[in-house]
Enzyme design. Structure first.
Site, PDB file in Angstrom:
ATOM      1  CG  HIS A   8     -49.237  61.642 147.725  1.00 49.07           C
ATOM      2  ND1 HIS A   8     -48.377  61.431 148.825  1.00 49.07           N
ATOM      3  CD2 HIS A   8     -49.902  60.668 147.820  1.00 49.07           C
ATOM      4  CE1 HIS A   8     -49.189  60.549 149.569  1.00 49.07           C
ATOM      5  NE2 HIS A   8     -50.163  60.014 148.973  1.00 49.07           N
ATOM      6  CG  ASP A  53     -44.406  59.578 143.710  1.00 50.45           C
ATOM      7  OD1 ASP A  53     -44.840  58.340 143.505  1.00 50.45           O
ATOM      8  OD2 ASP A  53     -44.914  60.452 144.731  1.00 50.45           O
ATOM      9  CD  GLN A  89     -51.398  55.904 142.641  1.00 50.19           C
ATOM     10  OE1 GLN A  89     -51.906  54.917 142.035  1.00 50.19           O
ATOM     11  NE2 GLN A  89     -51.454  56.085 144.054  1.00 50.19           N
ATOM     12  CE  LYS A 145     -49.569  53.919 146.879  1.00 54.51           C
ATOM     13  NZ  LYS A 145     -50.695  54.472 147.567  1.00 54.51           N
ATOM     14  CB  CYS A 169     -51.686  62.534 150.448  1.00 57.10           C
ATOM     15  SG  CYS A 169     -52.511  61.384 151.756  1.00 57.10           S
TER      16      CYS A 169
HETATM   17  C1  LIG Z   1     -48.345  59.477 143.819  1.00 50.44           C
HETATM   18  C2  LIG Z   1     -48.254  58.788 145.345  1.00 50.44           C
HETATM   19  N1  LIG Z   1     -47.179  59.107 146.012  1.00 50.44           N
HETATM   20  C3  LIG Z   1     -46.649  58.585 147.021  1.00 50.44           C
HETATM   21  C4  LIG Z   1     -47.752  58.047 147.774  1.00 50.44           C
HETATM   22  C5  LIG Z   1     -47.268  57.404 149.332  1.00 50.44           C
HETATM   23  O1  LIG Z   1     -47.105  56.127 149.091  1.00 50.44           O
HETATM   24  P1  LIG Z   1     -47.192  55.020 150.316  1.00 50.44           P
HETATM   25  O2  LIG Z   1     -47.870  55.494 151.333  1.00 50.44           O
HETATM   26  O3  LIG Z   1     -47.113  53.816 149.975  1.00 50.44           O
HETATM   27  O4  LIG Z   1     -45.447  55.587 151.268  1.00 50.44           O
HETATM   28  C6  LIG Z   1     -48.911  57.567 147.019  1.00 50.44           C
HETATM   29  C7  LIG Z   1     -50.010  56.960 147.985  1.00 50.44           C
HETATM   30  O5  LIG Z   1     -51.045  56.977 147.647  1.00 50.44           O
HETATM   31  C8  LIG Z   1     -49.183  58.242 145.927  1.00 50.44           C
HETATM   32  O6  LIG Z   1     -50.365  57.859 145.191  1.00 50.44           O
END
Ligand SMILES: Cc1ncc(COP(=O)(O)O)c(C=O)c1O
Length: 392
Positions: free
Chosen positions: A112, A188, A191, A214, A350
């Site tokens: 991401h 990370d 998810q 989330k 993203c």
């Molecule tokens: C795998 C992953 N990392 C990071 C993020 C970023 O999360 P946030 O927008 O809550 O910072 C997301 C958001 O969709 C994600 O799916």
């Protein structure tokens, strides 16, 4: 699990009776238990924390401390290693800003942007080399990890579950390889933490980032977990009130971790809301939650694969489903689904480098959670068939 019963806890589904919400990887809906806890905090306990000496401020302090303890326990960490931030993005930026490294950075192609760009910027500024782990059938290739992580690597940043494919990456193995080479691992968990049991000790990772919104919690609260001795060595990302022990004209002494990383008034109500969300999730059981999302996703995959012209990208075992079609752009797919009351995400998620690698302009992504039912799956599949009719 009884998703029909669980759904009754969500005011939004009473207001929008016909909504089939399948965009949980973007954000989840909030149960009344979370909404009520936030409202209760503001109605009964609200004060700034770490400052006032009166009873109300003390009660607010206790609420924040309890929220941190619950959050730490949820991921198998110690409260002193659990920093509250805004979201996963902020956690990654904090790390990239404050962590001192001098070797190569290994990222993944599926990363991401929020897990990729902070490290790319650091690499550019500090003249560090970056390499990218290949994706193989929706997962990070372990074979490639064995090739690319070596004694020159200082940091490996990967996602536990990809927001594009929904499959669990071989994190324990990657961590083993990284540690054999004295490299740090940043996971990370945006998810994974909402969907499955995650224990930082068991995984052996050095850092974990995730977002409250989330996982049924409010927006604006997230977590950075870090091994204590690493956090202690890092400089704060922001400076100001609430994170100092002593300031004189000549000298500044910072608080201990985790307060050292929480400059300014923190999102106390957000932390309390996250605590309520964790209570709610634990009440259902993280293993049950993971099985449910995987079952719903498996049923979606099975049904979508039978629709002519649909190409599913998510592998077996995924807890969300990305797909493309031969008959429509992902945005058009999402729009027709919307017209049929089904909310999904469409686009690059993203993860533009991954889309570039796949040579596609995006996917439609269906991401279920605890309140999604078999009926929702039927509605989704009927709506995808409708898209086919409209565009063929
Ligand atoms: C795998 C992953 N990392 C990071 C993020 C970023 O999360 P946030 O927008 O809550 O910072 C997301 C958001 O969709 C994600 O799916």
């Amino acid at each position: 699990m009884k998703p029909e019963k669980i759904k009754e806890d969500y005011p939004i589904f009473r207001k929008r009776e016909n909504l089939v919400y399948l965009d949980n990887a973007a954000t989840s809906q909030k149960p009344r238990q979370v909404l009520e806890r936030i409202s209760e905090f503001y109605s009964e306990n609200n004060a700034n924390i770490g400052r006032g000496l009166y009873n109300l401020a003390n009660d607010a302090n206790i609420s924040y401390r309890e929220a941190r303890a619950k959050t730490a326990d949820f991921i198998g960490a110690n409260p002193s290693e659990t920093v509250f931030v805004r979201n996963t993005t902020e956690a990654e930026n904090l790390l990239a800003h404050s962590l001192d490294i001098d070797g190569e950075i290994v990222l993944s192609k599926m990363a991401h942007h929020s897990e990729q760009l902070p490290w790319r910027r650091k690499a550019e500024k500090e003249d560090l080399k970056i390499s990218y782990l290949e994706t193989e059938n929706g997962k990070i290739s372990l074979e490639d990890a064995r090739k690319k992580i070596d004694e020159n690597t200082s940091l490996v940043a990967v996602s536990h579950i990809s927001n594009v494919f929904g499959a669990e990456n071989p994190v324990e193995k990657i961590t083993e390889i990284a540690h054999e080479n004295d490299a740090l691992v940043v996971l990370d968990g945006a998810q994974s933490v909402p969907h499955m049991p995650v224990d930082v000790e068991e995984l052996g990772v050095d850092f974990l980032c995730f977002s409250g919104h989330k996982m049924l919690g409010p927006t604006g609260i997230g977590v950075l977990y870090g091994r204590k001795e690493l956090l202690e060595k890092m400089d704060p990302y922001q400076v100001g009130g609430g994170m100092i022990r002593k300031v004189t004209e000549k000298e500044i002494e910072y608080e201990q971790v985790p307060e050292k990383f929480e400059a300014g008034t923190p999102n106390v109500a957000g932390a309390v809301g996250l605590e309520a969300a964790i209570d709610y999730l634990e009440n259902i059981g993280m293993n049950e939650i993971y099985s449910h999302s995987q079952e719903i996703a498996a049923s979606i995959i099975e049904k979508l694969e039978k629709v002519e012209g649909v190409n599913v990208l998510s592998p077996e075992g995924a807890n969300l489903v990305s797909f493309t079609t031969e008959f429509a752009h992902p945005h058009d797919v999402a729009e027709v689904l919307n017209q049929n009351g089904v909310a999904v995400r469409a686009g690059h998620h993203c993860a533009q480098p991954q889309m570039e690698e796949l040579d596609i302009n995006g996917t439609a992504r269906v991401s279920p959670y605890i309140y999604n039912t078999r009926k929702d799956v039927e509605k989704l599949v009927e709506a995808v068939k409708e898209v086919r009719k409209v565009f063929q």
